[in-house]
Design a protein around this motif. Structure first.
Motif, PDB file in Angstrom:
ATOM      1  N   ARG A 195       4.550  -6.012   9.297  1.00 27.46           N
ATOM      2  CA  ARG A 195       4.300  -7.191   8.522  1.00 27.46           C
ATOM      3  C   ARG A 195       2.851  -6.439   7.825  1.00 27.46           C
ATOM      4  O   ARG A 195       2.569  -5.623   7.504  1.00 27.46           O
ATOM      5  CB  ARG A 195       3.188  -8.122   9.747  1.00 27.46           C
ATOM      6  N   PHE A 196       3.640  -7.090   6.246  1.00 23.41           N
ATOM      7  CA  PHE A 196       3.116  -7.261   5.377  1.00 23.41           C
ATOM      8  C   PHE A 196       1.973  -8.216   5.808  1.00 23.41           C
ATOM      9  O   PHE A 196       2.284  -9.828   5.296  1.00 23.41           O
ATOM     10  CB  PHE A 196       3.245  -6.756   3.923  1.00 23.41           C
ATOM     11  N   ILE A 197       0.834  -7.606   5.034  1.00 27.19           N
ATOM     12  CA  ILE A 197      -0.702  -8.664   5.107  1.00 27.19           C
ATOM     13  C   ILE A 197      -1.192  -8.484   4.281  1.00 27.19           C
ATOM     14  O   ILE A 197      -2.215  -7.852   3.487  1.00 27.19           O
ATOM     15  CB  ILE A 197      -1.802  -8.400   6.303  1.00 27.19           C
ATOM     16  N   VAL A 198      -1.373  -9.497   3.014  1.00 28.36           N
ATOM     17  CA  VAL A 198      -1.418  -9.673   1.767  1.00 28.36           C
ATOM     18  C   VAL A 198      -3.240 -10.841   1.444  1.00 28.36           C
ATOM     19  O   VAL A 198      -3.096 -11.328   1.784  1.00 28.36           O
ATOM     20  CB  VAL A 198      -0.802 -10.291   0.676  1.00 28.36           C
ATOM     21  N   LEU A 225      11.666  -6.121  -1.908  1.00 32.31           N
ATOM     22  CA  LEU A 225      11.866  -5.433  -0.815  1.00 32.31           C
ATOM     23  C   LEU A 225      13.719  -6.008  -1.554  1.00 32.31           C
ATOM     24  O   LEU A 225      14.465  -5.323  -0.661  1.00 32.31           O
ATOM     25  CB  LEU A 225      11.245  -6.195   0.393  1.00 32.31           C
ATOM     26  N   ALA A 226      13.685  -7.258  -1.772  1.00 39.25           N
ATOM     27  CA  ALA A 226      15.086  -7.339  -1.213  1.00 39.25           C
ATOM     28  C   ALA A 226      16.206  -6.780  -1.822  1.00 39.25           C
ATOM     29  O   ALA A 226      17.605  -6.660  -1.726  1.00 39.25           O
ATOM     30  CB  ALA A 226      15.135  -9.501  -1.627  1.00 39.25           C
ATOM     31  N   ASN A 227      15.321  -6.699  -3.358  1.00 42.14           N
ATOM     32  CA  ASN A 227      16.693  -5.490  -4.120  1.00 42.14           C
ATOM     33  C   ASN A 227      16.193  -4.057  -3.804  1.00 42.14           C
ATOM     34  O   ASN A 227      16.663  -3.345  -4.864  1.00 42.14           O
ATOM     35  CB  ASN A 227      16.151  -5.787  -5.479  1.00 42.14           C
ATOM     36  N   LEU A 228      15.570  -3.033  -2.815  1.00 42.17           N
ATOM     37  CA  LEU A 228      14.815  -2.195  -2.830  1.00 42.17           C
ATOM     38  C   LEU A 228      17.414  -1.120  -2.762  1.00 42.17           C
ATOM     39  O   LEU A 228      17.641  -2.045  -1.845  1.00 42.17           O
ATOM     40  CB  LEU A 228      14.877  -2.055  -1.356  1.00 42.17           C
ATOM     41  N   ALA A 229      17.306   0.345  -2.630  1.00 43.88           N
ATOM     42  CA  ALA A 229      18.250   0.542  -2.866  1.00 43.88           C
ATOM     43  C   ALA A 229      18.352   1.793  -1.825  1.00 43.88           C
ATOM     44  O   ALA A 229      17.101   2.167  -1.613  1.00 43.88           O
ATOM     45  CB  ALA A 229      18.831   1.349  -4.094  1.00 43.88           C
ATOM     46  N   TRP A 230      19.533   2.094  -1.343  1.00 44.22           N
ATOM     47  CA  TRP A 230      19.558   2.680  -0.141  1.00 44.22           C
ATOM     48  C   TRP A 230      20.124   4.249  -0.340  1.00 44.22           C
ATOM     49  O   TRP A 230      21.560   3.846   0.067  1.00 44.22           O
ATOM     50  CB  TRP A 230      19.242   1.721   1.060  1.00 44.22           C
ATOM     51  N   THR A 282       5.889   1.155   2.186  1.00 42.87           N
ATOM     52  CA  THR A 282       4.000   1.490   2.198  1.00 42.87           C
ATOM     53  C   THR A 282       4.124   2.231   0.057  1.00 42.87           C
ATOM     54  O   THR A 282       3.093   1.778  -0.557  1.00 42.87           O
ATOM     55  CB  THR A 282       3.305   2.752   2.443  1.00 42.87           C
ATOM     56  N   GLU A 283       4.678   3.043  -0.278  1.00 42.69           N
ATOM     57  CA  GLU A 283       5.131   3.006  -1.151  1.00 42.69           C
ATOM     58  C   GLU A 283       5.457   1.891  -2.860  1.00 42.69           C
ATOM     59  O   GLU A 283       5.079   1.515  -3.695  1.00 42.69           O
ATOM     60  CB  GLU A 283       6.084   4.248  -2.118  1.00 42.69           C
ATOM     61  N   VAL A 284       6.007   1.052  -1.740  1.00 43.87           N
ATOM     62  CA  VAL A 284       6.825  -0.311  -2.724  1.00 43.87           C
ATOM     63  C   VAL A 284       5.578  -0.778  -3.424  1.00 43.87           C
ATOM     64  O   VAL A 284       5.150  -1.744  -4.572  1.00 43.87           O
ATOM     65  CB  VAL A 284       7.502  -0.648  -2.090  1.00 43.87           C
ATOM     66  N   ALA A 285       4.573  -1.654  -1.669  1.00 43.81           N
ATOM     67  CA  ALA A 285       3.779  -2.217  -1.712  1.00 43.81           C
ATOM     68  C   ALA A 285       2.363  -1.797  -2.749  1.00 43.81           C
ATOM     69  O   ALA A 285       1.638  -1.792  -3.106  1.00 43.81           O
ATOM     70  CB  ALA A 285       3.228  -1.735  -0.276  1.00 43.81           C
ATOM     71  N   ALA A 290      -2.577  -5.195  -6.253  1.00 49.27           N
ATOM     72  CA  ALA A 290      -2.955  -6.204  -4.529  1.00 49.27           C
ATOM     73  C   ALA A 290      -3.544  -5.900  -3.431  1.00 49.27           C
ATOM     74  O   ALA A 290      -3.132  -4.079  -3.314  1.00 49.27           O
ATOM     75  CB  ALA A 290      -1.881  -6.961  -4.127  1.00 49.27           C
ATOM     76  N   ASP A 291      -4.074  -6.490  -2.766  1.00 46.95           N
ATOM     77  CA  ASP A 291      -4.767  -5.687  -1.296  1.00 46.95           C
ATOM     78  C   ASP A 291      -3.530  -6.016  -0.996  1.00 46.95           C
ATOM     79  O   ASP A 291      -4.000  -7.263   0.196  1.00 46.95           O
ATOM     80  CB  ASP A 291      -6.418  -6.484  -0.818  1.00 46.95           C
ATOM     81  N   ILE A 292      -2.949  -4.951   0.059  1.00 44.00           N
ATOM     82  CA  ILE A 292      -2.065  -5.503   0.637  1.00 44.00           C
ATOM     83  C   ILE A 292      -1.849  -3.739   1.880  1.00 44.00           C
ATOM     84  O   ILE A 292      -2.160  -2.830   1.861  1.00 44.00           O
ATOM     85  CB  ILE A 292      -0.414  -5.373   0.499  1.00 44.00           C
ATOM     86  N   LYS A 293      -2.029  -4.904   3.289  1.00 46.21           N
ATOM     87  CA  LYS A 293      -2.220  -3.540   4.383  1.00 46.21           C
ATOM     88  C   LYS A 293      -0.726  -4.014   5.248  1.00 46.21           C
ATOM     89  O   LYS A 293      -0.193  -5.108   4.994  1.00 46.21           O
ATOM     90  CB  LYS A 293      -3.431  -4.137   5.518  1.00 46.21           C
TER      91      LYS A 293
END
Length: 390
Positions: A195-198, A225-230, A282-285, A290-293
């Motif tokens: 869960r990301f809490i914004v 997140l939807a466009n992440l490449a793996w 975590t690196e994406v966030a 912004a304040d994202i946990k």
């Protein structure tokens, strides 16, 4: 051959009778409903040493028989099932009734059918007048369909504490697609939820310059997140991330939201471990100002069994199925998680092989008696080749 709905145990093969006995036990996680005691008694009759570990209402069976020096092999499985009501079922979901050669009931395919076939295969092997080698383990839990915190993970710890290193583990999960043996699993993708809490700043919608809209920030994060490449994905094992929920508390049409929660689940290739996923997201966030946990939940590690140059158990299973069916099985790491992850390591080859999975967890879950006999024969042949003189 057709069987009547109400039948006498003598009218069906032994493996089918055993499956009926197991289905009638309402072993909804974590309750084993007497199935562990039943299996322990049957294995004790075959000269297995029995130990039962209990934890938080879960029962785990660890049974073993040593024939001599040689490889250490195990059957692994679970007797617990997901809940079922009678709605929509052709029969009572805990009856094990037979219609036209098909056994219906919760757990018939996932995975009491495999447990029944393992038991009859074990009996035939132990009673066979052949030379046997190595050590044979049965590792059965009543906590696979739930959180799996008191099941196979504790069995694996038990083995580790006693210095037992499995060479091979056959997990009876339902893996087959169109017919028994056409697909086996030589690994599983990992899974982790989070869960990301914004955190933003609320205010009147007419004056957005004085606010920080948490929902807008969440939308930007969801897009990334939807466009992440793996990049570590390997053929046949793709990573996927799905957003499973977006929540804004106290929704009113004239208030900019101060918080927004993003719920998500990642199913990841065996090229990754859970810490890799946590670090990546975590690196994406952190790229968003912004304040994202973030909070993580229910990590299940990926695992993969490759080929070995010598004494390769994966190759043995492939060859057995080829001899039985006339064709080699497809290898797959798709689907959900399994308890195989608790036993897989650089020294232990884990292979999953079971009946068809097209009705698991569904109304009218079932398995054909012909399929039970087919998987029983595969399990038996694996035993004779790995621990016997065949």
């Amino acid at each position: 051959m057709s069987y009547p709905l109400k039948n006498n145990a003598k009218s069906v093969p032994s493996v089918a009778s055993i499956l009926q006995r197991l289905i009638k036990a309402r072993s909804v996680t974590p309750n084993d409903a007497g199935t562990i005691a039943y299996l322990a008694e049957r294995l004790s009759e075959l000269e297995f040493n029995i130990e039962v570990i209990e934890s938080n209402g879960v029962k785990n069976l660890i049974a073993h028989r040593k024939f001599g020096e040689g490889p250490i092999f195990s059957y692994s499985g679970h007797v617990d099932v997901v809940p079922a009501t009678s709605d929509g079922w052709r029969v009572d979901p805990f009856s094990g009734d037979i219609i036209d050669g098909v056994i219906y009931g919760r757990g018939a395919a996932d995975m009491k059918g495999s447990v029944a076939a393992m038991l009859t295969a074990t009996k035939d092997f132990c009673n066979a007048n052949i030379a046997k080698l190595g050590t044979f383990y049965w590792l059965i839990t009543s906590d696979e369909e739930g959180e799996a915190t008191d099941g196979s993970v504790l069995i694996a710890e038990y083995l580790q504490q006693r210095g037992v290193v499995l060479d091979a583990c056959l997990v009876g999960e339902p893996t087959s697609h169109k017919h028994v043996g056409d697909t086996i699993k030589n690994g599983r993708r990992g899974a982790i939820s989070g869960r990301f809490i914004v955190q933003g700043k609320s205010g009147h919608v007419a004056y957005p310059e004085f606010t920080v809209n948490a929902a807008h920030i969440a939308g930007e994060l969801v897009t990334q997140l939807a466009n992440l490449a793996w990049s570590k994905d390997e053929p046949g094992s793709k990573s996927t991330l799905q957003v499973t929920g977006l929540t804004v508390p106290n929704i009113v049409d004239n208030l900019v939201p101060a918080t927004c929660e993003i719920m998500f689940n990642v199913r990841y290739s065996h090229g990754y471990k859970s810490h890799d996923i946590c670090q990546r997201l975590t690196e994406v966030a952190q790229t968003i100002n912004a304040d994202i946990k973030v909070a993580w939940e229910r990590p299940c590690e990926s695992f993969y069994t490759g080929k070995k140059a010598d004494n390769c158990f994966l190759s043995l299973v492939e060859n057995v199925i080829s001899q039985e069916l006339g064709q080699y099985p497809s290898l797959s790491t798709a689907g959900g998680t399994s308890d195989g992850r608790f036993f897989a390591n650089e020294l232990t080859q884990v292979v999953e092989c079971g009946v068809k999975n097209d009705t698991i967890h569904q109304v009218n879950e079932h398995v054909a008696i012909a399929d039970l006999l087919a998987i029983e024969q595969i399990y038996k042949r694996v035993l004779f080749k790995y621990l016997g003189s065949e």
